[in-house]
Design a protein around this motif. Structure first.
Motif, mmCIF file in Angstrom:
data_model
loop_
_atom_site.group_PDB
_atom_site.id
_atom_site.type_symbol
_atom_site.label_atom_id
_atom_site.label_comp_id
_atom_site.label_asym_id
_atom_site.label_seq_id
_atom_site.Cartn_x
_atom_site.Cartn_y
_atom_site.Cartn_z
ATOM 1 N N MET A 99 -23.992 73.714 -16.933
ATOM 2 C CA MET A 99 -22.988 73.827 -17.972
ATOM 3 C C MET A 99 -21.655 74.274 -17.380
ATOM 4 N N SER A 100 -21.698 75.183 -16.423
ATOM 5 C CA SER A 100 -20.428 75.656 -15.846
ATOM 6 C C SER A 100 -19.710 74.529 -15.114
ATOM 7 N N ARG A 126 -18.070 72.367 -17.700
ATOM 8 C CA ARG A 126 -16.862 73.023 -18.230
ATOM 9 C C ARG A 126 -15.691 72.901 -17.265
ATOM 10 N N ARG A 127 -15.965 73.037 -15.964
ATOM 11 C CA ARG A 127 -14.886 72.937 -14.966
ATOM 12 C C ARG A 127 -14.304 71.531 -14.907
#
Length: 55
Positions: A1-2, A5-6
């Motif tokens: 998920m990170s 998001r990036r």
């Protein structure tokens, strides 16, 4: 998920807790764009793009 998001900060992600059957029904109705399911995915390859991953 990170990582998502990036790289795609403008996109919105909503996680739902659905059974494989519920996920398949929601895909067919256009209610969701992505499903994470087990072996049921092989049967769906004629309807949807299916990508198998191996751990």
């Amino acid at each position: 998920m990170s990582a998502l998001r990036r790289t795609h900060a403008e996109e919105k992600v909503k996680l739902l807790d659905l059974s494989p059957g519920e996920q398949i029904a929601a895909l067919r109705k256009g209610e969701i764009d992505l499903a994470l399911i087990g072996q049921e995915g092989a049967v769906l390859s004629s309807e949807f793009y299916v990508r198998a991953t191996i751990d």
